[in-house]
Design a protein around this motif. Structure first.
Motif, mmCIF file in Angstrom:
data_model
loop_
_atom_site.group_PDB
_atom_site.id
_atom_site.type_symbol
_atom_site.label_atom_id
_atom_site.label_comp_id
_atom_site.label_asym_id
_atom_site.label_seq_id
_atom_site.Cartn_x
_atom_site.Cartn_y
_atom_site.Cartn_z
ATOM 1 N N LEU A 57 0.837 -1.206 0.000
ATOM 2 C CA LEU A 57 0.000 0.000 0.000
ATOM 3 C C LEU A 57 0.870 1.253 0.000
ATOM 4 O O LEU A 57 0.553 2.252 -0.668
ATOM 5 C CB LEU A 57 -0.914 -0.008 1.226
ATOM 6 C CG LEU A 57 -2.048 -1.030 1.216
ATOM 7 C CD1 LEU A 57 -2.678 -1.139 2.601
ATOM 8 C CD2 LEU A 57 -3.112 -0.653 0.183
ATOM 9 N N GLY A 58 1.983 1.194 0.755
ATOM 10 C CA GLY A 58 2.859 2.356 0.827
ATOM 11 C C GLY A 58 3.512 2.681 -0.506
ATOM 12 O O GLY A 58 3.556 3.847 -0.915
ATOM 13 N N VAL A 59 4.023 1.666 -1.223
ATOM 14 C CA VAL A 59 4.683 1.950 -2.494
ATOM 15 C C VAL A 59 3.677 2.378 -3.564
ATOM 16 O O VAL A 59 4.062 2.949 -4.578
ATOM 17 C CB VAL A 59 5.521 0.753 -3.001
ATOM 18 C CG1 VAL A 59 6.620 0.414 -2.023
ATOM 19 C CG2 VAL A 59 4.655 -0.458 -3.290
ATOM 20 N N LEU A 60 2.383 2.127 -3.331
ATOM 21 C CA LEU A 60 1.357 2.575 -4.264
ATOM 22 C C LEU A 60 0.744 3.908 -3.843
ATOM 23 O O LEU A 60 -0.312 4.298 -4.320
ATOM 24 C CB LEU A 60 0.273 1.499 -4.407
ATOM 25 C CG LEU A 60 0.729 0.230 -5.124
ATOM 26 C CD1 LEU A 60 -0.398 -0.789 -5.203
ATOM 27 C CD2 LEU A 60 1.249 0.544 -6.524
ATOM 28 N N GLY A 61 1.407 4.608 -2.953
ATOM 29 C CA GLY A 61 1.041 5.986 -2.682
ATOM 30 C C GLY A 61 0.131 6.231 -1.516
ATOM 31 O O GLY A 61 -0.207 7.376 -1.225
ATOM 32 N N LEU A 62 -0.308 5.179 -0.827
ATOM 33 C CA LEU A 62 -1.116 5.379 0.375
ATOM 34 C C LEU A 62 -0.182 5.485 1.587
ATOM 35 O O LEU A 62 1.017 5.246 1.482
ATOM 36 C CB LEU A 62 -2.117 4.240 0.558
ATOM 37 C CG LEU A 62 -3.372 4.302 -0.342
ATOM 38 C CD1 LEU A 62 -3.054 3.808 -1.740
ATOM 39 C CD2 LEU A 62 -4.504 3.481 0.248
ATOM 40 N N THR A 63 -0.737 5.819 2.738
ATOM 41 C CA THR A 63 0.044 5.869 3.977
ATOM 42 C C THR A 63 -0.657 4.984 4.998
ATOM 43 O O THR A 63 -1.352 5.467 5.898
ATOM 44 C CB THR A 63 0.165 7.314 4.508
ATOM 45 O OG1 THR A 63 0.645 8.168 3.467
ATOM 46 C CG2 THR A 63 1.141 7.370 5.690
ATOM 47 N N PRO A 64 -0.503 3.667 4.865
ATOM 48 C CA PRO A 64 -1.192 2.750 5.779
ATOM 49 C C PRO A 64 -0.577 2.808 7.181
ATOM 50 O O PRO A 64 0.618 3.074 7.343
ATOM 51 C CB PRO A 64 -0.959 1.381 5.143
ATOM 52 C CG PRO A 64 0.342 1.546 4.426
ATOM 53 C CD PRO A 64 0.336 2.957 3.901
ATOM 54 N N LEU A 65 -1.399 2.542 8.177
ATOM 55 C CA LEU A 65 -0.917 2.447 9.548
ATOM 56 C C LEU A 65 -0.708 0.972 9.877
ATOM 57 O O LEU A 65 -1.661 0.184 9.852
ATOM 58 C CB LEU A 65 -1.935 3.053 10.519
ATOM 59 C CG LEU A 65 -2.131 4.570 10.460
ATOM 60 C CD1 LEU A 65 -3.229 4.923 9.458
ATOM 61 C CD2 LEU A 65 -2.492 5.120 11.828
ATOM 62 N N ARG A 260 -3.302 -8.496 -2.325
ATOM 63 C CA ARG A 260 -4.217 -7.792 -1.427
ATOM 64 C C ARG A 260 -3.916 -6.298 -1.414
ATOM 65 O O ARG A 260 -4.825 -5.467 -1.449
ATOM 66 C CB ARG A 260 -4.098 -8.380 -0.011
ATOM 67 C CG ARG A 260 -4.725 -9.768 0.117
ATOM 68 C CD ARG A 260 -4.042 -10.579 1.217
ATOM 69 N NE ARG A 260 -4.705 -11.846 1.510
ATOM 70 C CZ ARG A 260 -4.665 -12.918 0.746
ATOM 71 N NH1 ARG A 260 -4.007 -12.892 -0.396
ATOM 72 N NH2 ARG A 260 -5.286 -14.033 1.099
ATOM 73 N N ALA A 261 -2.624 -5.955 -1.359
ATOM 74 C CA ALA A 261 -2.238 -4.551 -1.331
ATOM 75 C C ALA A 261 -2.672 -3.837 -2.607
ATOM 76 O O ALA A 261 -3.219 -2.722 -2.568
ATOM 77 C CB ALA A 261 -0.727 -4.425 -1.141
ATOM 78 N N GLY A 262 -2.434 -4.471 -3.763
ATOM 79 C CA GLY A 262 -2.827 -3.847 -5.020
ATOM 80 C C GLY A 262 -4.325 -3.663 -5.129
ATOM 81 O O GLY A 262 -4.814 -2.617 -5.570
ATOM 82 N N MET A 263 -5.065 -4.697 -4.724
ATOM 83 C CA MET A 263 -6.518 -4.594 -4.785
ATOM 84 C C MET A 263 -7.039 -3.501 -3.854
ATOM 85 O O MET A 263 -7.886 -2.686 -4.243
ATOM 86 C CB MET A 263 -7.150 -5.941 -4.431
ATOM 87 C CG MET A 263 -8.659 -5.914 -4.499
ATOM 88 S SD MET A 263 -9.404 -7.531 -4.178
ATOM 89 C CE MET A 263 -11.151 -7.074 -4.246
ATOM 90 N N LEU A 264 -6.535 -3.467 -2.625
ATOM 91 C CA LEU A 264 -7.005 -2.468 -1.664
ATOM 92 C C LEU A 264 -6.615 -1.058 -2.101
ATOM 93 O O LEU A 264 -7.379 -0.106 -1.900
ATOM 94 C CB LEU A 264 -6.445 -2.778 -0.279
ATOM 95 C CG LEU A 264 -6.998 -4.051 0.367
ATOM 96 C CD1 LEU A 264 -6.174 -4.442 1.584
ATOM 97 C CD2 LEU A 264 -8.466 -3.877 0.750
ATOM 98 N N ALA A 265 -5.435 -0.918 -2.707
ATOM 99 C CA ALA A 265 -5.045 0.394 -3.229
ATOM 100 C C ALA A 265 -5.986 0.828 -4.351
ATOM 101 O O ALA A 265 -6.365 2.010 -4.452
ATOM 102 C CB ALA A 265 -3.604 0.357 -3.730
ATOM 103 N N GLY A 266 -6.378 -0.132 -5.195
ATOM 104 C CA GLY A 266 -7.327 0.191 -6.253
ATOM 105 C C GLY A 266 -8.677 0.620 -5.708
ATOM 106 O O GLY A 266 -9.284 1.583 -6.181
ATOM 107 N N ILE A 267 -9.148 -0.089 -4.695
ATOM 108 C CA ILE A 267 -10.409 0.280 -4.053
ATOM 109 C C ILE A 267 -10.300 1.680 -3.450
ATOM 110 O O ILE A 267 -11.213 2.515 -3.583
ATOM 111 C CB ILE A 267 -10.785 -0.748 -2.970
ATOM 112 C CG1 ILE A 267 -11.160 -2.081 -3.621
ATOM 113 C CG2 ILE A 267 -11.935 -0.244 -2.095
ATOM 114 C CD1 ILE A 267 -11.295 -3.231 -2.643
ATOM 115 N N ALA A 268 -9.176 1.959 -2.799
ATOM 116 C CA ALA A 268 -8.978 3.272 -2.177
ATOM 117 C C ALA A 268 -8.979 4.391 -3.208
ATOM 118 O O ALA A 268 -9.369 5.523 -2.898
ATOM 119 C CB ALA A 268 -7.665 3.288 -1.399
#
Length: 327
Positions: A57-65, A260-268
């Protein structure tokens, strides 16, 4: 979209056995099994399901906790994650423990034998999702990936009590938990993630049919390896999103976490579930081509080019550019 990822943080010792496990087994001697495999390669990498998903998620531009527990040896790992966009402020450090260890051997057919030592991860249940949400100013989704059973149960309960949407990813912990606990982990999840084997095991462990499991969750995502991803939603026809073809896997460890990370980043980023799955499949293909679960680092153009080559021009390609371009 503010996403917290609860789950394991570990150091991976990944070994490669050039032969086949199946050729080392003697059918009538399995009761007294004693085997040793001479490996030709070892790689020591950062890992753990929670950290892997957060990294993606981080490398796809989000800032996950990231929510979890690590040991006194976490300093370098923390710096790595923060360098790649992960908020580690909710990771508890246990000073007299080591970060969890995963030791895994993969054979020539990509079969795996692994062992996991929890170490500091045993303190993960001490981290409060409610406190994480307060620190973040609210959460839009909590990903509950494999962790200690106590932590998974507590964090699921907290999400329910606070009305926080959550994604259930019980994975390898399904076999270690009681029927009531597994039912509790998935009931009410917005998303449920399994692979093909885990989907069968989940039905056996819960005592529920696939239809009843789907009634308990909003969306059920089952990874099918080279056959892609099965996407099931209540009241909708199942869809299979094909995987990226002709991928030559170097190491399968962590590919599911990348998906999972790619899919969740897409949803976001507002993609449809189908297009989000396509983005997840592409990120998983990059992970498969890399030794280590956090060594891929897609640039906007390369990610989008691969989406376009496999799935054609459309929202998933535009979404890949938008997601990776934000990194």
């Amino acid at each position: 979209m503010r996403i917290a990822v609860s789950g394991s943080i570990a150091t991976d010792h990944l070994m490669h056995f050039p032969g086949r496990f199946s050729e080392q087994l003697v059918a009538d001697r399995l009761r007294v099994l004693s085997l040793s495999f001479l490996v030709d390669r070892i790689d020591i990498r950062r890992g753990g399901a929670g950290a892997n998903i957060a990294f993606g998620l981080g490398v796809l531009g989000l800032t996950p906790l990231l929510v979890g527990a690590a040991g006194a040896d976490f300093d370098d790992y923390r710096a790595w994650l923060e360098q790649h966009g992960v908020d580690t402020g909710s990771v508890v450090v246990v000073p007299d423990e080591y970060t969890a260890r995963f030791v895994c051997t993969t054979d020539a057919d990509q079969n795996q034998i692994g062992s996991f030592h929890a170490g500091a991860m045993r303190a993960a249940a001490d981290v409060s999702i409610e406190a994480v949400a307060e620190r973040a100013g609210g959460l839009d989704l909590v990903v509950l990936s494999p962790d200690t059973p106590d932590a998974m149960l507590r964090h699921t309960e907290e999400c329910r009590a606070a009305g926080l949407p959550f994604a259930a990813d019980p994975s390898q912990q399904i076999a270690a938990m009681s029927r009531a606990d597994v039912q509790f982990l998935i009931g009410g999840a917005r998303y449920l993630f399994t692979n093909e084997y885990e989907a069968r095991l989940l039905q056996e462990r819960t005592g529920w049919s696939a239809r009843r499991i789907l009634d308990q969750v909003g969306t059920w995502v089952t990874t099918l390896g080279a056959d892609g991803v099965l996407l099931e939603r209540d009241g909708r026809e199942p869809r299979v999103v094909p995987a990226v073809p002709d991928v030559v896997p170097v190491d399968v460890t962590g590919a599911g976490d990348a998906l999972r990370a790619g899919m969740l980043a897409g949803i976001a980023r507002g993609l449809t579930l189908e297009d989000a799955c396509r983005l997840g499949c592409v990120l998983a293909s990059l992970a498969l081509e890399t030794v280590g679960t956090q060594e891929y680092g897609p640039r906007a153009t390369s990610l989008a080019d691969r989406v376009r080559a496999v799935y054609g021009d459309g929202p998933a390609t535009a979404g890949a550019l938008a997601v990776a371009g934000a990194a």
